[in-house]
Design an enzyme around this catalytic site. Structure first.
Site, PDB file in Angstrom:
ATOM      1  CG  HIS A 356      -2.197  -0.891   1.060  1.00  0.00           C
ATOM      2  ND1 HIS A 356      -3.413  -0.309   0.573  1.00  0.00           N
ATOM      3  CD2 HIS A 356      -2.374  -2.200   1.470  1.00  0.00           C
ATOM      4  CE1 HIS A 356      -4.195  -1.108   0.745  1.00  0.00           C
ATOM      5  NE2 HIS A 356      -3.726  -2.269   0.975  1.00  0.00           N
ATOM      6  CE  LYS A 544      -7.234  13.833  -0.045  1.00  0.00           C
ATOM      7  NZ  LYS A 544      -7.322  12.472  -0.691  1.00  0.00           N
ATOM      8  NE  ARG A 545      -5.738  10.010  10.356  1.00  0.00           N
ATOM      9  CZ  ARG A 545      -5.253   8.851  10.979  1.00  0.00           C
ATOM     10  NH1 ARG A 545      -5.827   7.718  10.942  1.00  0.00           N
ATOM     11  NH2 ARG A 545      -4.355   9.099  11.784  1.00  0.00           N
ATOM     12  CE  LYS A 550      -3.771  10.568   3.326  1.00  0.00           C
ATOM     13  NZ  LYS A 550      -4.573   9.826   2.223  1.00  0.00           N
ATOM     14  CB  THR A 652     -10.503   4.812  -1.996  1.00  0.00           C
ATOM     15  OG1 THR A 652     -10.091   5.273  -0.568  1.00  0.00           O
ATOM     16  CG2 THR A 652      -9.568   3.571  -2.410  1.00  0.00           C
ATOM     17  CE  LYS A 656     -14.036   6.316  -0.208  1.00  0.00           C
ATOM     18  NZ  LYS A 656     -13.558   6.598   1.391  1.00  0.00           N
TER      19      LYS A 656
HETATM   20  C1  LIG Z   1     -12.602   6.769   1.600  1.00  0.00           C
HETATM   21  C2  LIG Z   1     -11.843   7.209   3.149  1.00  0.00           C
HETATM   22  C3  LIG Z   1     -10.483   7.282   3.267  1.00  0.00           C
HETATM   23  C4  LIG Z   1      -9.536   7.305   2.230  1.00  0.00           C
HETATM   24  O1  LIG Z   1      -9.512   8.528   1.687  1.00  0.00           O
HETATM   25  P1  LIG Z   1      -8.261   9.215   0.899  1.00  0.00           P
HETATM   26  O2  LIG Z   1      -8.797  10.443   0.209  1.00  0.00           O
HETATM   27  O3  LIG Z   1      -8.090   7.994  -0.329  1.00  0.00           O
HETATM   28  O4  LIG Z   1      -6.995   9.134   1.508  1.00  0.00           O
HETATM   29  C5  LIG Z   1     -10.289   7.694   4.347  1.00  0.00           C
HETATM   30  N1  LIG Z   1     -11.245   7.928   5.692  1.00  0.00           N
HETATM   31  C6  LIG Z   1     -12.433   7.656   5.150  1.00  0.00           C
HETATM   32  C7  LIG Z   1     -13.579   7.759   6.345  1.00  0.00           C
HETATM   33  C8  LIG Z   1     -13.058   7.468   4.006  1.00  0.00           C
HETATM   34  O5  LIG Z   1     -14.219   6.895   3.646  1.00  0.00           O
END
Ligand SMILES: *Cc1c(COP(=O)(O)O)cnc(C)c1O
Length: 812
Positions: A356, A544-545, A550, A652, A656
């Site tokens: 990953h 995101k985190r 990022k 991911t 979405k």
């Molecule tokens: C999809 C998702 C992530 C991953 O987000 P990235 O933008 O790909 O880092 C992290 N936390 C939650 C709650 C998510 O639904």
């Protein structure tokens, strides 16, 4: 009982009465939620048993997906959707004066994961069941999941996630399937009667692993798979013996606490490896309980060991469960009496591994001493695997000491978990095309040269059921009206929407859906945060985190710059925008917490400044989680995917947003590259350094952040506002560490380098947004092309190319 609405209503009334002694009118929402959940679970359980029986009868090959994290979120809505009960239940509840939406709010998120990696595992389970594939999750039942984030005085405060304070209604405790996991002690050698050496493990500590099974419901089919979560319990008899020996009951209580701490909490960090002994204990706990239980169920089939790999696949989600490799060897060799070579062949053909990350700080390694003392027998096996691997290398590369030292599993006093995972498995996959190429060409080049055929790509995906059909019902309905409902089973068919690209009345309706979602989000923000936002403004979302790579900081600096522009010229024509952030920082990640503080400071300054706040607003939404993501994403126009190129393995979140019609502003990183390939240049806003350029800078130097900032007045001014008196610093030194990271430490993530290009891309976004028709057509193209990122596609690839399993045929 569920065949029609009236029967459902009657059943609910009955359940409330028998389980809680309540009438519909007097029951609390929580009681009603539990009664509804119990009804749904009864229905699920029937299918669950049938699925299990079918697998046994047909001796179906089973896939076990091992992951330290499953970020499930809430299950009620998704279970209703997949059981095809959504409409019936919604209507029935309405008759009773109840709303499904508000009942759903009574469920705590199962937040047993940090972010992307854990959410991927959850999406995969949904796809496995929905595709009639026999695949199950094996994970940890943490008592405390991902921490609850509060913002107090503009700073992150972490509170424990007491998700089990309410019953987790979906789980079934199965004490009869408990497994003993052993630690510490030492290994004795004994010669048996036929002169063979036997290993005996003595004076160990044991912990009871009790499984809690959660049903995973397939969409509109007959399959219900299992997520098996393991919980640590002390074995009373064992402790009692020791307590008596030590003659004290205080010992009993303390010892029980110590043993049960193994499944107490989730390590709340992603992207950096937590080298704590308890973490290794957790990893082995999952691995040993899981592998033992897999072996037990295989033995019930009565098949010979030579059939094991035809009937079993074990997948490891990153290296955290890599100990499945030596654990399987231990059981096959020590307990089942197989020879090393046969056991090794079986192990390799059963295990597969997903990488990953290429971030070096995230690569797992354990000090030899820790592994040796905690897991003495496993350590011996790891050494033997290493020994044989290095000997084989020596034959291929005689005299090439450097290469062999580089590839060794045990080296420099460390056990390297990625090396163990590669050597002990038959497949290693990256999670997006770019990421896999970087693995092959750079990070794992030597391994790729040694085992070229093991490496492959499986671009991540998300379940379109949760993230579109459930989270965005209005859009889902509109799509179905336009192209029929085949896309629900074959998400690639979303492409049929492309024929609506020039249909102005359809584009208007698409716009209406988005607009209503934005109003709903605005209402929720008003209600929960007390902030008024304009639903006509661009909803620009960065969730995101929080991590340096990022680059939430790039977004923040851009907002500061916009503020400065507006203050310099309050009449400036600017397309109104609302910037949303949601991000948790790992508790020990000082810099990330500073960025959260900065964003909250920027929000405080801008939102109360009447000169600017009809043009820009900033909202930091606390406690970003799956259920908040489901509220935010359907309402967004712009998706911020601005990682330093080469650093985000896939992402991911980006998928979405795309599926919900947001346009991406992003770097050519991770799966953004594949989004770009699908939608074309004109339907995405890319900017910044390429991954080659970034990697080249890392290798050869030549970047000076100071120089970049000196030459850009906008940056120079903004950065000064961090350390000198400004509305943002308020004359304090809170943001000095951010300044230092950017200037004194030469901006590790190229924030300043990409700033100018980012500003231009954002200007283009604002311009394009003003042409509604153009924007909506772009949005439509994104939705239409997003079917590729359904995790159904991803899982189908894993199934046929890695696990070698087929969809179960149902005779119905
Ligand atoms: C999809 C998702 C992530 C991953 O987000 P990235 O933008 O790909 O880092 C992290 N936390 C939650 C709650 C998510 O639904």
């Amino acid at each position: 009982m569920f065949s029609n609405k009236e029967m459902f209503k009657q059943a609910l009334v009955e359940k409330l009465k028998t389980n809680f002694g309540k009438k519909v009118e007097t029951a609390s929402e929580y009681d009603t939620y539990r009664a509804l959940g119990a009804l749904v679970k009864d229905e699920i359980t029937k299918k669950w048993m049938e699925t299990e029986e079918r697998y046994q009868k047909d001796q179906t090959k089973q896939v076990y997906y091992f992951s330290m994290e499953f970020l499930m979120g809430r299950l009620l809505g998704n279970n209703l959707l997949n059981m095809n009960l959504l409409e019936l239940v919604q209507d029935g509840l309405e008759d009773l004066g109840l709303s499904l939406d508000s009942l759903e709010e009574n469920e705590n998120d199962a937040g047993l994961g940090n972010g992307g990696l854990g959410r991927l595992a959850a999406c995969f389970l949904d796809s496995l069941a929905s595709l009639n594939l026999a695949g199950h999750g094996y994970g940890m039942r943490y008592r405390y999941g991902m921490f609850d984030q509060h913002i107090i005085d503009g700073k992150q405060v972490e509170l424990p996630d007491e998700w089990l304070s309410k019953d987790f209604i979906w789980e079934v405790r199965r004490p009869e399937d408990a497994i003993e996991v052993k630690y510490e002690g030492y290994v004795d050698f004994k010669e048996d009667s036929s002169g063979n050496w036997k290993f005996e493990y003595v004076d160990y500590e044991k912990i009871r692993a009790v499984p809690y099974d959660v049903p995973i419901v397939g969409y509109n089919n007959e399959t219900v798979n299992t997520l098996r979560l393991w919980s640590a319990e002390a074995t009373t008899e064992d402790i009692m013996v020791r307590a008596k020996r030590k003659n004290e009951m205080g010992y009993f209580l303390n010892h029980r606490r110590a043993l049960e701490s193994v499944s107490e909490f989730l390590y709340p960090d992603d992207s950096t490896e937590e080298g704590r002994r308890l973490r290794l204990k957790q990893e082995y706990f999952l691995v040993s309980a899981g592998v033992q239980s897999i072996i037990q169920s295989f033995e019930k089939t009565g098949l010979p060991w030579s059939a094991f790999s035809d009937k079993t696949a074990i997948h490891i989600n990153d290296t955290h469960p890599a100990l499945v490799i030596p654990e399987l060897m231990r059981i096959l060799v020590d307990e089942k009496g197989l020879g090393w070579d046969q056991a090794w062949e079986i192990t390799q053909s059963v295990v597969s591994y997903t990488n990953h990350t290429t971030l070096s700080e995230a690569l797992e390694s354990w000090p030899v001493n820790t592994v040796r003392t905690l897991l003495p027998r496993l350590f011996m096996i790891i050494e033997e695997i290493n020994e044989r691997f290095c000997q084989a290398l020596w034959k291929t590369y005689p005299g090439d000491f450097d290469r062999i030292a580089n590839l060794a599993i045990v080296a420099d006093g460390q056990v390297k978990m990625a090396h163990l995972s590669i050597v002990g498995s038959h497949s290693i996959n990256g999670v997006a095309k770019l990421h896999t190429e970087i693995l092959k060409k750079r990070e794992m080049k030597s391994f790729y040269e040694t085992f070229p055929s093991k490496f492959n790509n499986k671009t991540n995906g998300i379940t379109h059921r949760r993230w579109l059909m459930h989270a965005n019902k209005p859009l889902s309905n509109l799509i179905t009206e336009a192209i029929g409902d085949q896309w629900m089973n074959e998400p690639d068919r979303l492409k049929d929407l492309l024929k609506k690209k020039e249909d102005l009345s359809f584009l208007d309706r698409l716009d209406d859906v988005k607009q209503n979602n934005k109003i709903a989000l605005a209402d929720w923000v008003k209600e929960t945060q007390g902030i008024t936002v304009d639903p006509q403004s661009i909803f620009d979302v960065h969730i995101k985190r929080l991590h340096g790579y990022k680059r939430q900081l790039l977004n923040a600096l851009h907002i500061m710059h916009l503020y400065n522009e507006l203050k310099a010229d309050p009449t400036l024509d600017m397309v109104p925008r609302t910037f949303f952030f949601g991000a948790k920082a790992a508790s020990g990640y000082y810099f990330a917490k500073k960025v959260i503080q900065l964003i909250n400071r920027i929000a405080a300054v801008i939102n109360k400044d009447d000169e600017v706040n009809d043009k820009i607003k900033v909202v930091f939404l606390p406690n970003y989680s799956v259920s908040t993501a489901e509220k935010i994403i359907p309402a967004s126009n712009v998706s911020e995917q601005i990682s330093t190129a080469s650093k985000e393995a896939s992402g991911t979140g980006n998928m979405k947003f795309m599926m919900n019609g947001a346009l991406t502003i992003g770097t050519m990183d991770g799966a953004n590259v594949e989004i770009h390939d699908l939608v074309g240049d004109e339907n995405i806003y890319t900017f910044g350094l390429s991954s080659e350029e970034v990697l080249e800078y890392y290798r050869t130097g030549g970047y000076s952040s100071k120089q970049v900032s000196d030459q850009d007045e906008r940056l120079r001014h903004t950065l000064e506002q961090l350390i000198h008196y400004s509305p943002f610093s308020k004359g304090e030194m809170d943001f000095q560490p951010i300044y230092e990271a950017l200037i004194n430490h030469n901006d590790e993530y190229f924030v300043l380098k990409d700033f100018a290009d980012y500003v231009m891309a954002q200007r283009k976004v604002s311009q394009d947004y003003q042409n509604k028709r153009l924007w909506n057509a772009k949005s439509l193209v994104n939705i239409a092309q997003s079917g590729h990122f359904s995790s159904d596609r991803t899982i189908q690839e894993y199934a046929s190319q890695i696990w070698n399993i087929e969809r179960v045929q149902m005779l119905k």
